[in-house]
Design an enzyme around this catalytic site. Structure first.
Site, PDB file in Angstrom:
ATOM      1  N   HIS A   1       0.834  -1.208   0.000  1.00 51.56           N
ATOM      2  CA  HIS A   1       0.000   0.000   0.000  1.00 51.56           C
ATOM      3  C   HIS A   1       0.870   1.260   0.000  1.00 51.56           C
ATOM      4  O   HIS A   1       0.585   2.225  -0.712  1.00 51.56           O
ATOM      5  CB  HIS A   1      -0.895   0.041   1.244  1.00 51.56           C
ATOM      6  CG  HIS A   1      -1.959  -1.022   1.304  1.00 51.56           C
ATOM      7  ND1 HIS A   1      -2.134  -1.832   2.392  1.00 51.56           N
ATOM      8  CD2 HIS A   1      -2.904  -1.403   0.405  1.00 51.56           C
ATOM      9  CE1 HIS A   1      -3.145  -2.654   2.175  1.00 51.56           C
ATOM     10  NE2 HIS A   1      -3.629  -2.418   0.968  1.00 51.56           N
TER      11      HIS A   1
ATOM     12  N   LYS B   1     -16.257  -7.182   5.368  1.00 51.72           N
ATOM     13  CA  LYS B   1     -14.999  -7.954   5.427  1.00 51.72           C
ATOM     14  C   LYS B   1     -14.652  -8.374   6.849  1.00 51.72           C
ATOM     15  O   LYS B   1     -13.644  -9.051   7.046  1.00 51.72           O
ATOM     16  CB  LYS B   1     -13.847  -7.124   4.848  1.00 51.72           C
ATOM     17  CG  LYS B   1     -13.795  -7.121   3.326  1.00 51.72           C
ATOM     18  CD  LYS B   1     -12.431  -6.663   2.848  1.00 51.72           C
ATOM     19  CE  LYS B   1     -12.225  -6.932   1.369  1.00 51.72           C
ATOM     20  NZ  LYS B   1     -10.920  -6.473   0.893  1.00 51.72           N
TER      21      LYS B   1
ATOM     22  N   ARG C   1      -1.669  -5.785  -8.415  1.00 52.24           N
ATOM     23  CA  ARG C   1      -0.550  -6.694  -8.165  1.00 52.24           C
ATOM     24  C   ARG C   1      -0.407  -7.690  -9.312  1.00 52.24           C
ATOM     25  O   ARG C   1       0.630  -7.834  -9.915  1.00 52.24           O
ATOM     26  CB  ARG C   1      -0.764  -7.453  -6.851  1.00 52.24           C
ATOM     27  CG  ARG C   1      -0.620  -6.592  -5.630  1.00 52.24           C
ATOM     28  CD  ARG C   1      -1.122  -7.287  -4.403  1.00 52.24           C
ATOM     29  NE  ARG C   1      -2.539  -7.615  -4.520  1.00 52.24           N
ATOM     30  CZ  ARG C   1      -3.297  -8.038  -3.536  1.00 52.24           C
ATOM     31  NH1 ARG C   1      -2.783  -8.246  -2.352  1.00 52.24           N
ATOM     32  NH2 ARG C   1      -4.584  -8.288  -3.721  1.00 52.24           N
TER      33      ARG C   1
ATOM     34  N   SER D   1      -2.968  -7.991   2.846  1.00 50.48           N
ATOM     35  CA  SER D   1      -3.298  -7.804   4.265  1.00 50.48           C
ATOM     36  C   SER D   1      -3.794  -9.117   4.864  1.00 50.48           C
ATOM     37  O   SER D   1      -3.542  -9.409   6.036  1.00 50.48           O
ATOM     38  CB  SER D   1      -4.359  -6.715   4.411  1.00 50.48           C
ATOM     39  OG  SER D   1      -3.830  -5.476   3.996  1.00 50.48           O
TER      40      SER D   1
HETATM   41  O1  PNS Z   1      -8.714  -2.702   0.190  1.00 53.89           O
HETATM   42  P1  PNS Z   1     -10.010  -3.165  -0.390  1.00 53.89           P
HETATM   43  O2  PNS Z   1     -10.743  -4.005   0.616  1.00 53.89           O
HETATM   44  O3  PNS Z   1      -9.837  -3.869  -1.700  1.00 53.89           O
HETATM   45  O4  PNS Z   1     -10.882  -1.854  -0.666  1.00 53.89           O
HETATM   46  C1  PNS Z   1     -12.218  -1.939  -1.068  1.00 53.89           C
HETATM   47  C2  PNS Z   1     -12.859  -0.531  -1.089  1.00 53.89           C
HETATM   48  C3  PNS Z   1     -12.746   0.125   0.266  1.00 53.89           C
HETATM   49  C4  PNS Z   1     -12.138   0.308  -2.102  1.00 53.89           C
HETATM   50  C5  PNS Z   1     -14.346  -0.706  -1.517  1.00 53.89           C
HETATM   51  O5  PNS Z   1     -14.951  -1.651  -0.686  1.00 53.89           O
HETATM   52  C6  PNS Z   1     -15.113   0.612  -1.447  1.00 53.89           C
HETATM   53  O6  PNS Z   1     -14.944   1.465  -2.273  1.00 53.89           O
HETATM   54  N1  PNS Z   1     -15.978   0.759  -0.404  1.00 53.89           N
HETATM   55  C7  PNS Z   1     -16.754   1.947  -0.187  1.00 53.89           C
HETATM   56  C8  PNS Z   1     -18.224   1.723  -0.539  1.00 53.89           C
HETATM   57  C9  PNS Z   1     -18.460   1.916  -2.026  1.00 53.89           C
HETATM   58  O7  PNS Z   1     -18.258   2.976  -2.572  1.00 53.89           O
HETATM   59  N2  PNS Z   1     -18.896   0.830  -2.671  1.00 53.89           N
HETATM   60  C10 PNS Z   1     -19.145   0.792  -4.099  1.00 53.89           C
HETATM   61  C11 PNS Z   1     -17.887   0.359  -4.846  1.00 53.89           C
HETATM   62  S1  PNS Z   1     -18.194   0.113  -6.550  1.00 53.89           S
END
Ligand code: PNS
Length: 158
Positions: free
Chosen positions: A18, A42, A91, A129
């Protein structure tokens, strides 16, 4: 006008991968707002306040990086921050499908917001993670996978 990108994630916990993405992003924009998502789906190991604290400690000496917690839509956070882009790291090809869906959906929600991908450094392509949590829980050494500021938060380290 300053260019701002939002870098969203669960950061459970923030990894060296990150950090690498943020440093690459800083070459492209003036400021990065790291959005630490609540992401209850999650069932994170660390609560939101702790994940935010870890991110803040990692970037404490980087004036162009700010970290905020968010519980709503990413596109709303981006709008509130005045961001022109969402920053994400890739990645391997296996990341693509999920990232493609998310970027496409976010574009549907906010057409003027561009998702920009950077490729993580080769030696971090295997870092996740999930593995960091698992290895730490089982007593393995994760010191090369997380920034030094994060290590004290993890179980069985040092
Ligand atoms: O590190 P991650 O778990 O891959 O991140 C996922 C994240 C936080 C980017 C995604 O879950 C997110 O954007 N959540 C906020 C809610 C939202 O906007 N959802 C619609 C996404 S299309």
């Amino acid at each position: 006008m300053k260019r701002i990108a939002v870098y969203p994630g669960t950061f459970d916990p923030i990894s060296q991968g990150h950090v690498d993405v943020v440093l690459r992003g800083l070459r492209l924009v003036d400021r990065i707002v790291i959005g630490v998502a609540e992401n209850t789906a999650k069932a994170p190991m660390f609560d939101l306040a702790t994940r935010l604290e870890m991110v803040r400690r990692v970037f404490a000496d980087q004036p162009r990086v700010e970290a905020v917690a968010f519980t709503g839509l990413l596109v709303e956070l981006a709008q509130d921050c005045g961001a022109c882009a969402i920053l994400r790291g890739l990645r391997a090809a296996s990341d693509f499908e999920y990232e493609f869906q998310m970027a496409t959906m976010n574009r549907r929600l906010s057409p003027e917001l561009e998702t920009v991908f950077v490729m993580a450094r080769e030696d971090y392509t295997f870092v996740s993670s999930r593995f960091i949590r698992e290895i730490a829980r089982m007593g393995g050494d994760v010191s090369s996978l997380v920034p030094p500021a994060v290590l004290p938060f993890l179980p069985n380290q040092g």
